[in-house]
Design a protein around this motif. Structure first.
Motif, mmCIF file in Angstrom:
data_model
loop_
_atom_site.group_PDB
_atom_site.id
_atom_site.type_symbol
_atom_site.label_atom_id
_atom_site.label_comp_id
_atom_site.label_asym_id
_atom_site.label_seq_id
_atom_site.Cartn_x
_atom_site.Cartn_y
_atom_site.Cartn_z
ATOM 1 N N CYS A 24 58.692 24.650 -11.686
ATOM 2 C CA CYS A 24 59.256 25.999 -11.641
ATOM 3 C C CYS A 24 59.042 26.897 -12.488
ATOM 4 C CB CYS A 24 60.973 25.565 -11.561
ATOM 5 S SG CYS A 24 61.263 24.733 -9.958
ATOM 6 N N ARG A 26 56.332 26.705 -14.301
ATOM 7 C CA ARG A 26 54.972 26.917 -14.410
ATOM 8 C C ARG A 26 54.377 26.639 -15.816
ATOM 9 N NH1 ARG A 26 54.430 32.437 -10.798
ATOM 10 N NH2 ARG A 26 55.340 31.542 -8.965
ATOM 11 N N ASP A 47 64.786 22.604 -14.864
ATOM 12 C CA ASP A 47 63.527 22.785 -14.107
ATOM 13 C C ASP A 47 63.604 21.759 -12.838
ATOM 14 O OD1 ASP A 47 60.667 24.252 -14.072
ATOM 15 O OD2 ASP A 47 60.396 22.199 -13.388
ATOM 16 N N THR A 50 66.262 22.604 -10.141
ATOM 17 C CA THR A 50 65.687 23.561 -9.379
ATOM 18 C C THR A 50 64.662 23.259 -8.474
ATOM 19 O OG1 THR A 50 66.235 25.375 -11.077
ATOM 20 C CG2 THR A 50 64.598 25.827 -9.224
ATOM 21 N N ALA A 51 63.968 22.173 -8.758
ATOM 22 C CA ALA A 51 62.765 21.611 -8.073
ATOM 23 C C ALA A 51 63.495 20.729 -6.821
ATOM 24 C CB ALA A 51 61.716 20.645 -8.997
ATOM 25 N N ARG A 54 64.966 23.280 -4.383
ATOM 26 C CA ARG A 54 63.963 23.769 -3.656
ATOM 27 C C ARG A 54 63.520 22.851 -2.633
ATOM 28 N NH1 ARG A 54 62.301 28.897 -2.290
ATOM 29 N NH2 ARG A 54 62.390 29.342 -4.342
ATOM 30 N N LEU A 80 67.208 30.754 -4.858
ATOM 31 C CA LEU A 80 66.245 29.817 -5.478
ATOM 32 C C LEU A 80 65.066 30.705 -6.127
ATOM 33 C CD1 LEU A 80 66.328 26.840 -3.079
ATOM 34 C CD2 LEU A 80 67.287 26.922 -5.459
ATOM 35 N N ASP A 81 64.542 31.713 -5.452
ATOM 36 C CA ASP A 81 63.518 32.461 -6.096
ATOM 37 C C ASP A 81 63.829 33.017 -7.555
ATOM 38 O OD1 ASP A 81 61.753 31.781 -3.817
ATOM 39 O OD2 ASP A 81 62.184 33.744 -2.835
ATOM 40 N N LYS A 83 66.458 32.101 -9.114
ATOM 41 C CA LYS A 83 66.822 31.169 -10.209
ATOM 42 C C LYS A 83 65.441 30.590 -11.093
ATOM 43 C CE LYS A 83 69.061 26.620 -11.037
ATOM 44 N NZ LYS A 83 69.791 25.640 -10.472
ATOM 45 N N GLU A 84 64.412 30.642 -10.145
ATOM 46 C CA GLU A 84 63.018 30.065 -10.796
ATOM 47 C C GLU A 84 62.589 31.232 -11.629
ATOM 48 O OE1 GLU A 84 60.661 29.138 -7.565
ATOM 49 O OE2 GLU A 84 61.631 27.318 -7.123
ATOM 50 N N THR A 85 62.953 32.609 -11.132
ATOM 51 C CA THR A 85 62.209 33.731 -12.178
ATOM 52 C C THR A 85 63.140 33.495 -13.524
ATOM 53 O OG1 THR A 85 61.717 35.067 -10.204
ATOM 54 C CG2 THR A 85 62.151 36.283 -12.446
ATOM 55 N N ARG A 88 61.586 30.716 -15.537
ATOM 56 C CA ARG A 88 60.472 31.128 -16.276
ATOM 57 C C ARG A 88 60.750 32.121 -17.442
ATOM 58 N NH1 ARG A 88 58.466 30.966 -10.829
ATOM 59 N NH2 ARG A 88 59.010 33.025 -10.397
#
Length: 99
Positions: A24, A26, A47, A50-51, A54, A80-81, A83-85, A88
């Protein structure tokens, strides 16, 4: 005391022997850093959570004819998008700050 590197292995001169992948965020993180630094461990846990979220979200995709359910599902996907941002951004703060 052992020096702990949080530099992504792509930029490090010596690659850690064992790394943890953070899909997540990256990034990859050395296991030593994850075990010794609380902020990095928190990043690893977030992470993974979150994975899993997803993957669970993908498996619950409603049928196309269920428009309200699909709308809720897409809204959850956008959350979720976001949260991933944030994850990162957190990875940049946790990992790049200690370089």
């Amino acid at each position: 005391m052992v020096a702990v590197s949080t530099v992504p292995w792509r930029r490090s001169r010596r690659r850690p022997t064992t790394v943890v992948s953070l899909p997540c965020a990256r990034r990859t993180v050395g296991v030593e850093a994850a075990l010794r630094l609380p902020n990095v461990m928190m990043l690893v846990v977030e992470d993974v959570c979150t994975a899993f979220s997803r993957e669970d979200w993908r498996r619950r995709e409603p049928a196309r004819w269920r428009s309200q359910a699909r709308h809720r599902w897409h809204t959850e996907g956008r959350q979720l998008d976001a949260k991933e941002t944030r994850l990162r951004d957190l990875a940049v703060q946790c990992l790049d700050a200690s370089d």
